[in-house]
Design an enzyme around this catalytic site. Structure first.
Site, PDB file in Angstrom:
ATOM      1  N   LYS A 204      41.049  34.241  43.695  1.00 42.85           N
ATOM      2  CA  LYS A 204      41.418  33.336  43.058  1.00 42.85           C
ATOM      3  C   LYS A 204      41.985  34.699  41.915  1.00 42.85           C
ATOM      4  O   LYS A 204      40.939  35.373  41.252  1.00 42.85           O
ATOM      5  CB  LYS A 204      40.826  32.106  42.437  1.00 42.85           C
ATOM      6  CG  LYS A 204      41.248  31.704  40.869  1.00 42.85           C
ATOM      7  CD  LYS A 204      41.116  30.640  40.723  1.00 42.85           C
ATOM      8  CE  LYS A 204      39.261  30.139  39.490  1.00 42.85           C
ATOM      9  NZ  LYS A 204      39.231  29.023  38.873  1.00 42.85           N
ATOM     10  N   THR A 205      42.950  34.504  41.575  1.00 42.93           N
ATOM     11  CA  THR A 205      42.789  35.632  40.151  1.00 42.93           C
ATOM     12  C   THR A 205      44.365  35.263  39.774  1.00 42.93           C
ATOM     13  O   THR A 205      45.127  33.764  39.708  1.00 42.93           O
ATOM     14  CB  THR A 205      43.692  37.341  41.218  1.00 42.93           C
ATOM     15  OG1 THR A 205      43.200  38.196  39.801  1.00 42.93           O
ATOM     16  CG2 THR A 205      44.753  37.360  41.618  1.00 42.93           C
TER      17      THR A 205
END
Ligand code: R5P
Length: 296
Positions: A204-205
């Site tokens: 997740k970014t």
């Protein structure tokens, strides 16, 4: 020692060329995962679209009762049915999430400091708790570039991967918020890649305005984007569309859904982009229609 500057000049991202050695499983970089892990990943990501809409409401673990999360029983529970997966803490799970919702859980596995002190001083929970709660993914954040917490958070993620591997539970590597976060392709690409190299199954970014496709292409496992702070609805949908267009496998979105003036309209619109290839205009119209037909 590897060249510290090497990533600056990286340029051969193979844009447009699908990652090789993925035969037999729909999710990038996870073809060699064991059966239980593939089963869990197939509950989080839709095997037909290959994508996921994760609803994130774990913010309270660092922010307390932020706007939209004051009463999660009233604001979040009605949204759960529209998500593919929920991202939350054990406190939220136990107190407000109905066990009958039957949604896969991306579980906030690391715990630590709040916005009032120094973010990212994290430690890990007991894996037994995650198993008791029947979670589908362990989320652990990594503070790349943080001179104090980088090593500790990378070690946390590595331990999370080890524990998850023992029980067939995939790991979500979360590139941390904090003063070291830079929203450009170089930082996000570096942080995402470090999570993947240390064994995370999904990353997740954040989305970045330029060269986001380099971030997704240089990451050997799927990327989902966090939404970040609340934007105007059309701008948030545009960000989701561009992220998917540039190789993201979904969103792990919170504030741009639960702080919207029509949270259900917004999550339906995001779903249309993530799963059905809707344009920003089509999705925005969907949001507006739902909002106008369901105004109190
Ligand atoms: C932040 O505390 C959490 O990791 C959130 O899950 C993440 O930032 C996604 O939420 P948002 O879309 O609101 O940024």
């Amino acid at each position: 020692m590897a060249d510290r500057e090497g990533n600056i000049d990286a340029k051969d991202f193979g844009l447009g060329i699908p990652q090789k050695n993925g035969e037999g499983f729909f999710l990038k970089g996870n073809a060699h995962a064991p059966w239980g892990m593939k089963d869990r990943l197939s509950r989080i990501f839709n095997p037909k679209s290959g994508h996921s809409v994760m609803l994130a409401f774990d913010h309270g673990f660092i922010m307390g009762p932020t706007s939209g999360l004051e009463r999660m029983d009233l604001t979040i529970v009605p949204l759960i049915e529209y998500s593919d997966c929920i991202m939350c803490t054990r406190g939220a799970l136990r107190s407000i999430v109905p066990p009958t919702c039957a949604k896969p859980i991306s579980y906030r596995f690391d715990v630590g400091t709040s916005i009032l002190t120094d973010l990212n001083d994290q430690t890990l929970q007991d894996i037994d708790e995650a198993i008791r709660l029947n979670v589908s993914m362990l989320a652990c954040m990594v503070a790349i570039g943080d001179p104090v917490h980088e090593g500790r958070t990378v070690a946390n993620m590595s331990k999370t991967v080890d524990m998850g591997n023992r029980y067939g539970i995939p790991t979500l590597g979360v590139t941390a918020v904090g003063k070291n976060l830079v929203r450009d392709a170089r930082y996000l690409g570096l942080a995402s890649r470090i999570c993947a190299e240390n064994g995370a199954n999904v990353i997740k970014t954040y989305f970045c305005e330029e060269k986001f496709e380099q971030v997704t292409n240089a990451c050997p496992v799927p990327i989902v984007i966090a939404g970040g702070k609340k934007l105007e609805e059309k701008a948030a949908l545009d960000m989701a569309w561009r992220a998917i267009d540039q190789g993201a496998s979904g969103v792990d979105m919170g504030r741009n859904i639960f702080q919207s003036d029509s949270p259900v309209g917004m999550i339906l619109a995001v779903r249309a982009i993530v799963h059905d290839g809707a344009s920003v205009e089509q999705a925005y119209e969907m949001y507006q229609t739902y909002k106008s037909e369901n105004q109190k």
